[in-house]
Structures are given as structure tokens and as C-alpha cells.
Scaffold this motif. Structure first.
Motif, PDB file in Angstrom:
ATOM      1  N   ILE A  78       0.834  -1.206   0.000  1.00 45.67           N
ATOM      2  CA  ILE A  78       0.000   0.000   0.000  1.00 45.67           C
ATOM      3  C   ILE A  78       0.868   1.256   0.000  1.00 45.67           C
ATOM      4  O   ILE A  78       0.614   2.214  -0.736  1.00 45.67           O
ATOM      5  CB  ILE A  78      -0.938   0.005   1.230  1.00 45.67           C
ATOM      6  N   ARG A 135       1.654   4.581  -2.980  1.00 49.10           N
ATOM      7  CA  ARG A 135       1.470   5.997  -2.677  1.00 49.10           C
ATOM      8  C   ARG A 135       2.785   6.766  -2.631  1.00 49.10           C
ATOM      9  O   ARG A 135       2.834   7.900  -2.189  1.00 49.10           O
ATOM     10  CB  ARG A 135       0.741   6.138  -1.335  1.00 49.10           C
ATOM     11  N   GLU A 152      -3.047  -8.795   5.292  1.00 49.88           N
ATOM     12  CA  GLU A 152      -4.191  -7.884   5.317  1.00 49.88           C
ATOM     13  C   GLU A 152      -4.118  -6.945   6.517  1.00 49.88           C
ATOM     14  O   GLU A 152      -4.544  -5.791   6.444  1.00 49.88           O
ATOM     15  CB  GLU A 152      -5.501  -8.664   5.338  1.00 49.88           C
ATOM     16  N   ARG A 164      -1.873  -4.260   5.276  1.00 51.48           N
ATOM     17  CA  ARG A 164      -2.563  -3.371   4.340  1.00 51.48           C
ATOM     18  C   ARG A 164      -3.497  -2.413   5.086  1.00 51.48           C
ATOM     19  O   ARG A 164      -3.540  -1.214   4.783  1.00 51.48           O
ATOM     20  CB  ARG A 164      -3.371  -4.194   3.330  1.00 51.48           C
ATOM     21  N   SER A 165      -4.254  -2.959   6.029  1.00 50.25           N
ATOM     22  CA  SER A 165      -5.193  -2.122   6.784  1.00 50.25           C
ATOM     23  C   SER A 165      -4.464  -1.050   7.577  1.00 50.25           C
ATOM     24  O   SER A 165      -4.904   0.103   7.648  1.00 50.25           O
ATOM     25  CB  SER A 165      -6.038  -2.993   7.724  1.00 50.25           C
ATOM     26  N   ARG A 174      -3.326   1.705   5.225  1.00 53.06           N
ATOM     27  CA  ARG A 174      -4.449   2.549   4.787  1.00 53.06           C
ATOM     28  C   ARG A 174      -4.835   3.544   5.882  1.00 53.06           C
ATOM     29  O   ARG A 174      -5.095   4.728   5.599  1.00 53.06           O
ATOM     30  CB  ARG A 174      -5.645   1.676   4.417  1.00 53.06           C
ATOM     31  N   ILE A 219      -2.154   6.265   6.027  1.00 51.94           N
ATOM     32  CA  ILE A 219      -2.242   7.186   4.893  1.00 51.94           C
ATOM     33  C   ILE A 219      -3.436   8.123   5.047  1.00 51.94           C
ATOM     34  O   ILE A 219      -3.347   9.323   4.724  1.00 51.94           O
ATOM     35  CB  ILE A 219      -2.311   6.398   3.576  1.00 51.94           C
ATOM     36  N   ASP A 220      -4.545   7.614   5.572  1.00 52.98           N
ATOM     37  CA  ASP A 220      -5.691   8.496   5.833  1.00 52.98           C
ATOM     38  C   ASP A 220      -5.294   9.637   6.760  1.00 52.98           C
ATOM     39  O   ASP A 220      -5.670  10.799   6.547  1.00 52.98           O
ATOM     40  CB  ASP A 220      -6.843   7.708   6.456  1.00 52.98           C
ATOM     41  N   ASP A 225      -3.187  12.147   5.052  1.00 53.40           N
ATOM     42  CA  ASP A 225      -3.993  12.947   4.127  1.00 53.40           C
ATOM     43  C   ASP A 225      -4.887  13.954   4.841  1.00 53.40           C
ATOM     44  O   ASP A 225      -5.689  14.625   4.201  1.00 53.40           O
ATOM     45  CB  ASP A 225      -4.855  12.032   3.259  1.00 53.40           C
TER      46      ASP A 225
END
Length: 336
Positions: free
Chosen positions: A89, A93, A301, A304-305, A308, A311-312, A315
Motif C-alpha cells: 500500500i 502511494r 491484510e 494493508r489495513s 491505509r 495514509i488516511d 492525508d
């Protein structure tokens, strides 16, 4: 391309037939771009071998585009899969992932590792190192880096959380041993005492035996380490008991593989004389003989979670802390 030979963002824009601004939006991921346009830009990036200049971007954004993962043992296959999930992930990005080891058995290394990561102004840290103190968590949060914790609970400190259903998974596994396989005297080998996820998995073991009306002899639960060597040590303790168990559930697959080693050395048939189960379902669980009955704890997973969520936050998401709990599954194989 320009005379310097270095592919620049303007070259990508020309190749994709879009503006430089659009390329920037695709690379940063901070603005919505249509799927068709994104695909064209990503194809141009790959064909031209474009790489953004992280130092220049960092001066503009005050970010390093680097995140860290801290684990207790980089040789544990679970952590390898975890890192691969984060990397998949993060790389998409444009983020670099730095993996650091902070062993739980070799002195207080975690504060030192965190000091180095914080000094390098990492944008975020995924803490997969169990047994962290509240002061460690507060240091990360106070540094301005985003934090995602693995295997703990929201109430334990700052940051978002990704975790498996540890208690429920072990409870279902022990229910299977008791209800469907008929084992009566079931031992437990945990990792280091007081370090998660051993405690939560022990709780699932305790719940399943209690609901089945079984007693919990103190000598049948031992705490060693989350390693193959820990499994060997725990197996010796349990098998040398006055009344040894007919099944042993382990807090991870590496421990269980160590138990299989000892059973083989002592000539004990598995599962005829002794059933052995693990937890996590690392690749080796299906390769050993007999193959391990275990619980799927999806490391990739989880990674990955975690990425994410991180990254949120990078952002600009400033909402309340979030917790992601992944599902589990008992995998029935020959060892039980």
C-alpha cells in the motif's frame, strides 16, 4: 526527456497527455482523478521509470514520505507478511517503508529505536512490537508522527488500531478440540508473560474450557517466548508434568513447531498421543509434518489495513481513533 537524462514530471505529463498538475495529483493521491486518467499516468510512470524527488517534495510539504514498522522479531514469518502488506500500500502511494526490530528479550531497545525514527522525522509509525509502554506511545504521538498500533485496543493509548479477533479465534480452536475431537486435558503455551497477543489468546483458551465445564490446572499453562525455542521449552515443561496433556494449544505457529520438535524427539505420535495446534497460519504451518491445525490471522491484510489507516491520517483525517478488527478462521489439519 531533458538533456540531464533524468525523467521529470513534465515528461510523464507529455507521455500521458495530461497536465503536470494532474500527474502531481495522481502521484500524491490527494485529489480525485478519473480511473482512466490515473491508469494513463501510472502507465507513463512505469514506462519512463519516473521517480519523484523526495527531498524537493519534502521541502514543500514538510514531510519525509517515509513510514516505519517496528516489530519484535524480523525473522518471524508473520512479520515478513505484515511488512509486505504495508509495503504494497505504501509503495503505491510513493512512501518508503523502514522496518526496524526491537526485540522483547534483549533489553529495552524500543525507546532507542523510536528515538531514531522520531529523529528522522518519519511521517508515521506502525507499532507491531507488543509490550510497548504508554510512555512509548505518547512519545510517538507527541512527535507529530501518525501512529497505528497492532494487536492492542483503542483504550490502551493514542493512535489507530488494527487487530485480529485473538480471543475469539483461540476460543473457537479450543471448542473444536473439546467438542469435535474429544481432547480432555489441554495445555497452553504462551509467549512472554504479560505480552500480547498471548494474554488475549489465553483468555480464549480459558473461556472455551470454562464453558465446557473443564478445570484449568495451573501447571498446564506456561509462558516462554513467541519462538520455536519457546515452544521446545514449553513442551518440556508440560510433557514432564505428573499428568501431561493430551493436547497443546500454542500462542503462535512457531511455538507449535517447537512442540512438534519435542514430540518427535520423544517418539510421541501426533495427533494420536498428543495433539498440537498453532495460531497465525504462517506458510510453514502447512509445510511441517504433520501439518498444523491453526487459526488464520491474516498478516498481510493486517499490514494493508494499517497502511491505509496511516495514509488516511497523512492525508489530513483528524477524526477520532479507529479500530479495524479482522476476521479469523480455524484451519483443520493433521496435527489435531
Amino acid at each position: 526527456m531533458h538533456g540531464s537524462g533524468r525523467v521529470k514530471i513534465v515528461d510523464v505529463a507529455a507521455a500521458a497527455g495530461v497536465s503536470v498538475t494532474t500527474v502531481s495529483h495522481v502521484i500524491s493521491g490527494r485529489r480525485p482523478v478519473s480511473a482512466t486518467t490515473r491508469a494513463r499516468v501510472e502507465d507513463a510512470v512505469r514506462r519512463l521509470g519516473y521517480q519523484a524527488d523526495p527531498s524537493a517534495r519534502g521541502l514543500r510539504t514538510q514531510r519525509t514520505d517515509t513510514i516505519g514498522l517496528v516489530v519484535p522479531d524480523i525473522t518471524n514469518p508473520f512479520n515478513t507478511e505484515l511488512a509486505a502488506g504495508i509495503q504494497a500500500i505504501a509503495y503505491a502511494r510513493g512512501l518508503l517503508t523502514v522496518v526496524c526490530e526491537a526485540p522483547m528479550t534483549d533489553g529495552p531497545q524500543l525507546p532507542s529505536v523510536l528515538s531514531q525514527l522520531i529523529a528522522r522525522r518519519l511521517d508515521g509509525i506502525v507499532l507491531g512490537r507488543f509490550g510497548a509502554q504508554r510512555a512509548d506511545l505518547d512519545r510517538i504521538a507527541g512527535s507529530g508522527a501518525s501512529l497505528v498500533r497492532l494487536g492492542t485496543r483503542i483504550a490502551d493509548g493514542p493512535g489507530d488500531v488494527v487487530r485480529g479477533a485473538e480471543t475469539e479465534g483461540m476460543r473457537d480452536l479450543v471448542r473444536y478440540l473439546v467438542g469435535e475431537r474429544g481432547y480432555r486435558r489441554i495445555g497452553f503455551i504462551g509467549g512472554e508473560a504479560g505480552v500480547e497477543p498471548g494474554g488475549e489468546r489465553y483468555e480464549g483458551y480459558r473461556q472455551a474450557l470454562t464453558e465446557a465445564g473443564r478445570t484449568l490446572p495451573e501447571e498446564l499453562a506456561v509462558w516462554t517466548g513467541f519462538t520455536r525455542e519457546g515452544g521446545r521449552a514449553g513442551a518440556a515443561l508440560l510433557l514432564d508434568a505428573t499428568e501431561p496433556p493430551d493436547a497443546v494449544v500454542c500462542a503462535n505457529d512457531l511455538i507449535a513447531i517447537g512442540v512438534l520438535d519435542v514430540a518427535r524427539e520423544r517418539g510421541l505420535d501426533v495427533p494420536g498421543r498428543l495433539a498440537v495446534t498453532g495460531y497465525d497460519d504462517i506458510d510453514a504451518a502447512s509445510m511441517v509434518s504433520p501439518a498444523l491445525t491453526t487459526v488464520v490471522n491474516p498478516a498481510r491484510e493486517i499490514g494493508r489495513s494499517a497502511a491505509r489507516l496511516l495514509i488516511d491520517r497523512l492525508d489530513g483525517d483528524e477524526g477520532p481513533a479507529r479500530q479495524v478488527v479482522l476476521t479469523h478462521q480455524v484451519v483443520r489439519r493433521a496435527s489435531a
